[in-house]
Write a protein that holds these residues in place. Structure first.
Motif, short mmCIF file in Angstrom:
data_model
loop_
_atom_site.label_atom_id
_atom_site.label_comp_id
_atom_site.label_asym_id
_atom_site.label_seq_id
_atom_site.Cartn_x
_atom_site.Cartn_y
_atom_site.Cartn_z
N LEU A 1 1.86 3.71 -5.85
CA LEU A 1 1.28 2.59 -6.58
C LEU A 1 1.86 1.25 -6.11
CD1 LEU A 1 1.19 4.11 -10.19
CD2 LEU A 1 -0.76 3.64 -8.70
N MET A 2 3.15 1.20 -5.89
CA MET A 2 3.77 -0.05 -5.44
C MET A 2 3.26 -0.42 -4.05
SD MET A 2 5.40 -0.86 -8.02
CE MET A 2 6.07 -2.40 -7.42
N ASP A 3 3.02 0.58 -3.26
CA ASP A 3 2.52 0.36 -1.92
C ASP A 3 1.13 -0.25 -1.91
OD1 ASP A 3 3.95 0.85 0.40
OD2 ASP A 3 2.33 2.17 1.10
N GLY A 4 0.33 0.11 -2.91
CA GLY A 4 -1.05 -0.37 -2.95
C GLY A 4 -1.25 -1.53 -3.91
N TYR A 5 -0.15 -2.18 -4.33
CA TYR A 5 -0.23 -3.32 -5.24
C TYR A 5 -0.87 -2.97 -6.58
CZ TYR A 5 0.37 -5.66 -0.73
OH TYR A 5 0.80 -6.04 0.51
N TYR A 6 -0.65 -1.73 -7.05
CA TYR A 6 -1.20 -1.37 -8.36
C TYR A 6 -0.16 -1.65 -9.44
CZ TYR A 6 -5.03 0.87 -5.93
OH TYR A 6 -6.13 1.11 -5.14
N PHE A 7 0.03 -2.94 -9.72
CA PHE A 7 1.06 -3.34 -10.67
C PHE A 7 0.79 -2.79 -12.07
CE2 PHE A 7 0.91 -6.61 -7.38
CZ PHE A 7 2.23 -6.63 -6.99
N GLY A 8 -0.44 -2.90 -12.51
CA GLY A 8 -0.79 -2.46 -13.85
C GLY A 8 -0.56 -0.98 -14.04
N GLU A 9 -1.06 -0.20 -13.13
CA GLU A 9 -0.92 1.25 -13.23
C GLU A 9 0.54 1.64 -13.20
OE1 GLU A 9 -3.15 -0.32 -11.62
OE2 GLU A 9 -5.05 0.76 -11.54
N SER A 10 1.31 0.99 -12.33
CA SER A 10 2.71 1.38 -12.21
C SER A 10 3.47 1.05 -13.50
CB SER A 10 3.36 0.70 -11.01
OG SER A 10 3.57 -0.67 -11.26
N ALA A 11 3.19 -0.10 -14.09
CA ALA A 11 3.89 -0.46 -15.32
C ALA A 11 3.53 0.52 -16.44
CB ALA A 11 3.52 -1.89 -15.74
N ARG A 12 2.26 0.85 -16.52
CA ARG A 12 1.85 1.76 -17.59
C ARG A 12 2.39 3.17 -17.37
NH1 ARG A 12 -2.84 -1.37 -17.14
NH2 ARG A 12 -3.75 0.18 -15.76
N LEU A 13 2.44 3.57 -16.11
CA LEU A 13 2.99 4.89 -15.81
C LEU A 13 4.43 4.99 -16.29
CD1 LEU A 13 2.90 7.65 -14.34
CD2 LEU A 13 3.63 6.45 -12.26
N MET A 14 5.24 3.99 -15.98
CA MET A 14 6.64 4.02 -16.37
C MET A 14 6.79 3.93 -17.88
SD MET A 14 8.17 4.67 -13.67
CE MET A 14 9.82 4.70 -14.37
N TYR A 15 5.97 3.09 -18.48
CA TYR A 15 6.00 2.94 -19.94
C TYR A 15 5.74 4.28 -20.61
CZ TYR A 15 4.79 0.81 -24.49
OH TYR A 15 4.74 0.46 -25.81
N ASP A 16 4.69 4.94 -20.18
CA ASP A 16 4.32 6.22 -20.80
C ASP A 16 5.34 7.30 -20.49
OD1 ASP A 16 2.10 5.02 -21.82
OD2 ASP A 16 0.74 5.74 -20.25
N PHE A 17 5.86 7.29 -19.29
CA PHE A 17 6.82 8.33 -18.92
C PHE A 17 8.11 8.19 -19.75
CE2 PHE A 17 10.42 9.65 -16.12
CZ PHE A 17 10.19 11.01 -16.18
N VAL A 18 8.64 6.98 -19.79
CA VAL A 18 9.90 6.77 -20.50
C VAL A 18 9.72 7.03 -22.00
CG1 VAL A 18 11.58 5.03 -21.22
CG2 VAL A 18 10.86 5.17 -18.82
N TRP A 19 8.68 6.43 -22.57
CA TRP A 19 8.53 6.52 -24.00
C TRP A 19 7.96 7.87 -24.43
CZ3 TRP A 19 8.19 1.33 -26.75
CH2 TRP A 19 8.37 1.48 -28.13
N GLY A 20 6.87 8.22 -23.80
CA GLY A 20 6.11 9.38 -24.25
C GLY A 20 6.65 10.72 -23.78
N GLU A 21 7.42 10.74 -22.72
CA GLU A 21 7.91 12.02 -22.23
C GLU A 21 9.43 12.12 -22.33
OE1 GLU A 21 5.02 13.83 -19.17
OE2 GLU A 21 5.22 11.75 -18.51
N VAL A 22 10.12 11.15 -21.72
CA VAL A 22 11.58 11.23 -21.77
C VAL A 22 12.07 11.12 -23.22
CG1 VAL A 22 13.74 10.12 -21.08
CG2 VAL A 22 11.86 10.33 -19.43
N CYS A 23 11.67 10.06 -23.92
CA CYS A 23 12.20 9.85 -25.26
C CYS A 23 11.63 10.83 -26.28
CB CYS A 23 11.94 8.43 -25.73
SG CYS A 23 12.88 7.20 -24.82
N ASP A 24 10.30 10.91 -26.31
CA ASP A 24 9.69 11.71 -27.37
C ASP A 24 9.98 13.20 -27.23
OD1 ASP A 24 8.70 9.44 -28.44
OD2 ASP A 24 6.63 9.72 -27.80
N TRP A 25 10.12 13.68 -26.02
CA TRP A 25 10.31 15.11 -25.84
C TRP A 25 11.65 15.49 -25.24
CZ3 TRP A 25 7.08 18.36 -28.21
CH2 TRP A 25 5.83 17.87 -28.59
N TYR A 26 11.95 14.93 -24.10
CA TYR A 26 13.14 15.45 -23.43
C TYR A 26 14.43 15.16 -24.19
CZ TYR A 26 16.57 17.07 -20.27
OH TYR A 26 17.62 17.78 -19.78
N LEU A 27 14.60 13.92 -24.61
CA LEU A 27 15.85 13.59 -25.31
C LEU A 27 16.00 14.41 -26.58
CD1 LEU A 27 16.25 9.72 -24.87
CD2 LEU A 27 17.07 11.60 -23.42
#
Length: 887
Positions: A629-655
């Motif tokens: 995503l960073m390579d293709g200038y997909y700023f929006g997608e990359s930000a949302r991907l990280m947001y969802d991963f951190v909040w929705g997967e790491v925090c909500d489930w893994y932790l």
RNA sequence: GGGCGAUUAGUUCAGAGGUAGAACGCUUCCUUGACACGGAAGAGGUCAGAAGUUCAAUUCUUCUAUCGCCCACCA
């Protein structure tokens, strides 16, 4: 740098952290670009903001995106140059200083040229670095020691050299032409600097008497004041209605001048009466007609927009006053045949919005066609890419229809044109430096051209002038062509196109940049363009003070979707600020459990449970996706991907799932391995987030055991796992589904979240499901607060008085005894059945369709079959349960 | 006159040829040892309209409507 590990407070407070780290990065030289570095180059030149400016959200967005790219590339092992600087902004700056002088009752003419320019420099020294300091607040990682200004000595001599070279090549010429004139700014403007506004005006029909005949002809005009400068009437040569009049003469009303009726193709014989009045000195079309027919050019309006002596009795009137007066006179004399409303576009000055006057004067021009052709060719050959691609067409369209560029401005602030006149012999000398004497006659008293150059002329050289051109510098050698240009679409013509033209011309055919990333325009929440005059400007510095730079940066990144404008509101930024706090607290949790952990601590595969393997798989997937995503200038997608991963997967489930192991409930081996997984997750996640939210990630990085040195000096992460294990992912999905179902049943039964549920029974239809449930029993219990899970095989007796949910392969029963509201449960089941019935019918229909079975790909068909089978089985089982419930 | 873009939940916006997602807001419950700047559950959508292509269209094509923008020497 931070031998003592940082202790984190309970919530995230950005302000002290941001200032602290920015200072550290600078003093550590993180932003410095080394032309001698063996690393591959990555370079960006900043779109130089105007010295008059203070930072607005457009700059903030533009520079945030550039900063994200630069920081990513640093981590990816590139030698990064982000070249900063400011633009002298001719008209804008001159206007600002003139206004401040006017407040003291002084005009620039009172001061004279030299003193005035001196004042502007003073103003620049005082206020010109405002915007640069503001950029630093955003975290911009420019190589500040290289900061340039378009009127620096080096850049000024580059400007002179380009001018002289183009002149010598015949690509710059001087001449008397009709140009766009702003009577307020008192200067010529290029076509681009004129903004066209659709307005309703009046369309006047005016009669001109034919000489020697009784009749008259009628012409139409929106600008009756120009009648005074008419020198012909034109008719199309094949106009059946009117061509018998060609060669006759008519009398211009009001001034009683006799002018000829001529023939010219520019006239549309179908339009109006077929007669066009020709005013060569005040209309661009008429100017061309005038040249073709050698007509006299009579100027009736002066450079202040006031009628001059040629306007006779109207002399001294403002052009619009004169219009009214002439209309009145025409009416009195019976020459006004009609007035209609007419929507037409009116040109306005892009700086002060005065109505532009076409004005005849001596100006300098760039012959743009050959330069544009080269630019188009290089773009077509793929050496320049526009992202998103839709802008390529816009660029071609303009380049292919380019007209000569008027570059002289009648201002005092700017690069003075390097041309001198010898008044003795009339010689014109164009040179880098002031000539001592006229080469033709030897006269030593030479007069320099009064005009300065269009500001965009010097901006066009920016990618190479800032790197030391025309010297052959190491900087140029290493960093030119630049990697990408990041800017808004509003200056594609003003700046991007011209940099391409001049870059190719002066850098031996080398493009100034490989990619052009065009981002959205930031508008206010109502979708209006933000502007000082509208007073709807959101000040980025206020945002930074209130929410932190990271929150603003993440907001920009997340809202940056290719090809669409951004409507910014404070609420939006508030949302993303919460993410900082979430990340902060997740890190706090991790750190509390990592006190005895070490950087590089390894896990043992045999000590990993499903959720550990799952998060490592997800981390690997996310790392891979982020890189792309960073390579293709997909700023929006990359930000949302990280947001969802951190909040929705790491925090909500893994932790949540890792808590027992970290407490030591599962033994030391499990605790150590879980710590190792946690370290991996945070190490990579912080790195992936760092370019977008540099401050908070740096602060957190320092607190972790792996946090030695500046985070940006580490390397961009690689996926931890070589292969993604699909089974781990689908197993975890299954477990998460079960947990959600049980939570759902709990809510349905109105059992409070903290109240334990004594027992849940799960019927597993397959051995696989059964063993997976056994394997993850304690995790399910943990997240659902169920005390006991009874697994039973299909066919065994079902628990009575239970809430039920049927999934693929399993049935979940939550016995609620007397609490069971049978009626409600029946309703719920019936609703489920109805929905299933519909889906089953749809599925059957589809599979019965021979076309579908013949033509659809195999995997779709088998998927459809499986879905149908699942639905049918669910339907049957729910019906069964329903029956037993109602019996 | 030419060109481009938009139209998806109450709002602001993502999204993909195979039965629609987020955030905010809303409803219900919860101060549980990272986080109330939080957690769990939920309601809410004929994806502007019409036609076509396709086994299948909200997604592709065309047209229409509405909105926005850019370009153009409309006298």
């Amino acid at each position: 740098m931070n031998p003592e590990k940082i202790t984190l407070g309970k919530s995230y407070d950005p302000v002290p952290i941001e200032d602290k780290w920015y200072e550290v990065w600078r003093s550590e030289g993180l932003f410095k670009a080394d032309p001698e570095s063996p690393k591959p180059p990555f370079s960006i030149v900043i779109p130089p903001p105007n010295v008059t400016g203070s930072l607005h959200v457009g700059h903030a967005l533009d520079n945030t995106l550039q900063d994200i790219l630069c920081r990513t590339k640093r981590m990816q092992g590139y030698e990064v140059l982000w070249m900063p600087g400011t633009d002298h902004a001719g008209i804008a700056t001159q206007n600002v200083v003139e206004r401040s002088l006017a407040a003291q009752g002084v005009s620039r003419h009172d001061l004279g040229r030299e003193a005035f320019v001196e004042k502007v420099w003073e103003w620049k020294e005082q206020y010109g670095s405002t915007i640069i300091n503001q950029l630093k607040k955003l975290g911009a990682s420019c190589d500040w020691e290289r900061e340039r200004f378009t009127m620096d000595e080096g850049l000024s001599s580059a400007v002179r050299k380009v001018f002289v070279d183009l002149y010598n090549k015949g690509l710059i010429y001087r001449g008397k032409y009709l140009i766009n004139w702003c009577p307020r700014c008192h200067t010529a403007l290029s076509d681009l600097e004129v903004e066209h506004e659709e307005k309703t005006g009046k369309f006047y029909e005016v009669a001109y008497r034919i000489v020697g005949e009784d009749g008259s002809i009628v012409v139409m005009t929106t600008r009756p004041e120009t009648i005074l400068g008419d020198t012909a009437i034109a008719v199309h040569p094949r106009d059946e209605r009117n061509r018998h009049l060609i060669g006759k003469k008519v009398i211009v009303p009001v001034v009683d001048r006799v002018i000829p009726i001529i023939e010219d193709n520019m006239v549309d014989p179908e339009f109006g009466t077929g007669f066009v009045k020709i005013t060569p000195a005040h209309d661009p079309n008429d100017f061309l007609v005038g040249q073709r027919h050698n007509l006299e050019q009579i100027q009736v309006i002066d450079d202040n927009g006031v009628m001059n002596e040629a306007a006779g009795k109207y002399q001294g009137m403002d052009r619009f006053e004169a219009r009214d007066a002439i209309v009145e006179d025409l009416e009195k004399m019976g020459a006004l045949m009609g007035v209609q409303d007419k929507v037409h576009s009116v040109g306005e000055c892009y700086r002060c919005h005065s109505v532009i006057e076409p004005y005849l004067s001596e100006q300098w021009f760039v012959r743009a066609k050959p330069l544009a052709d080269a630019g188009v060719a290089k773009t077509k050959s793929g050496e320049i890419d526009f992202v998103p691609d839709q802008w390529t067409g816009v660029y071609y369209q303009w380049m292919e229809n380019i007209r000569d560029w008027c570059i002289s401005r009648q201002l005092w602030w700017g690069h003075r044109i390097p041309a001198w006149y010898c008044d003795t012999c009339g010689e014109l000398i164009v040179a880098m430096e002031a000539p001592k004497a006229c080469p033709k006659c030897g006269e030593t008293h030479l007069r320099q051209d009064e005009d300065v150059l269009d500001t965009w002329f010097s901006s066009a050289l920016w990618p190479f002038s800032t790197m030391g051109w025309p010297e052959k510098t190491k900087l140029l050698e290493k960093f030119y062509p630049t990697s990408v240009l990041v800017t808004g679409f509003d200056i594609i013509f003003f700046w991007v196109a011209r940099m391409i033209m001049f870059g190719l011309e002066f850098m031996d055919g080398e493009v100034p940049f490989h990619d052009v990333y065009i981002h959205a325009l930031v508008r206010d929440e109502k979708g209006q363009k933000m502007s000082k005059s509208k007073g709807n400007v959101i000040d980025p510095l206020t945002i930074v003070a209130e929410y932190g730079a990271d929150a603003m940066r993440l907001t920009f990144a997340a809202l940056t979707v290719q090809g669409r404008d951004i409507f910014l509101s404070k609420e939006r930024i508030g949302t993303y600020r919460l993410f900082m706090n979430k990340l902060w607290n997740a890190s706090r949790f991790a750190l509390m459990n990592l006190e005895d952990a070490e950087a590089g601590q390894k896990w043992d595969d045999k000590d990993l449970l499903l959720h550990d393997k799952w998060i490592l798989n997800r981390l690997s997937q996310v790392t891979e996706e982020m890189t792309q995503l960073m390579d293709g200038y997909y700023f929006g997608e990359s930000a949302r991907l990280m947001y969802d991963f951190v909040w929705g997967e790491v925090c909500d489930w893994y932790l949540e799932l890792s808590k027992p192991a970290l407490r030591g409930d599962e033994g030391e081996a499990r605790r150590k391995s879980t710590q190792a997984v946690l370290l991996a997750v945070f190490e990579d996640t912080l790195k992936l987030l760092h370019p977008t939210i540099p401050f908070v990630t740096e602060e957190l990085w320092q607190a972790f055991p792996f946090g030695t040195g500046i985070i940006e000096r580490t390397s961009w992460p690689k996926p931890r796992l070589d292969n993604i294990d699909e089974k781990t992912l689908s197993d975890m999905d299954f477990v998460m589904d079960i947990i959600r179902v049980i939570r759902n049943l709990r809510a349905e039964a109105r059992i409070a979240p903290q109240q334990p549920i004594p027992r849940v029974a799960i019927m597993a239809h397959t051995a696989e499901a059964s063993s997976l449930l056994k394997e993850t029993e304690s995790q399910i219990k943990l997240l659902t607060k169920v005390e006991e899970i009874n697994l039973f095989a299909a066919g065994a007796a079902k628990p009575e008085r239970s809430l039920t949910t049927i999934l693929d392969g399993v049935e979940v029963y939550m016995p609620v005894g007397d609490l069971l509201d049978v009626e409600k449960e029946v309703q719920r089941m019936k609703a489920d059945l109805a929905k299933l019935q519909k889906d089953i019918e749809k599925g059957r229909e589809k599979l019965a369709n021979p076309q579908f079975v013949d033509r659809a790909p195999e995997e779709i068909i088998s998927k459809e079959k499986a879905t149908l089978a699942d639905n049918e089985s669910k339907f049957e089982r729910i019906s069964e349960n329903l029956k037993s419930l109602t019996e």
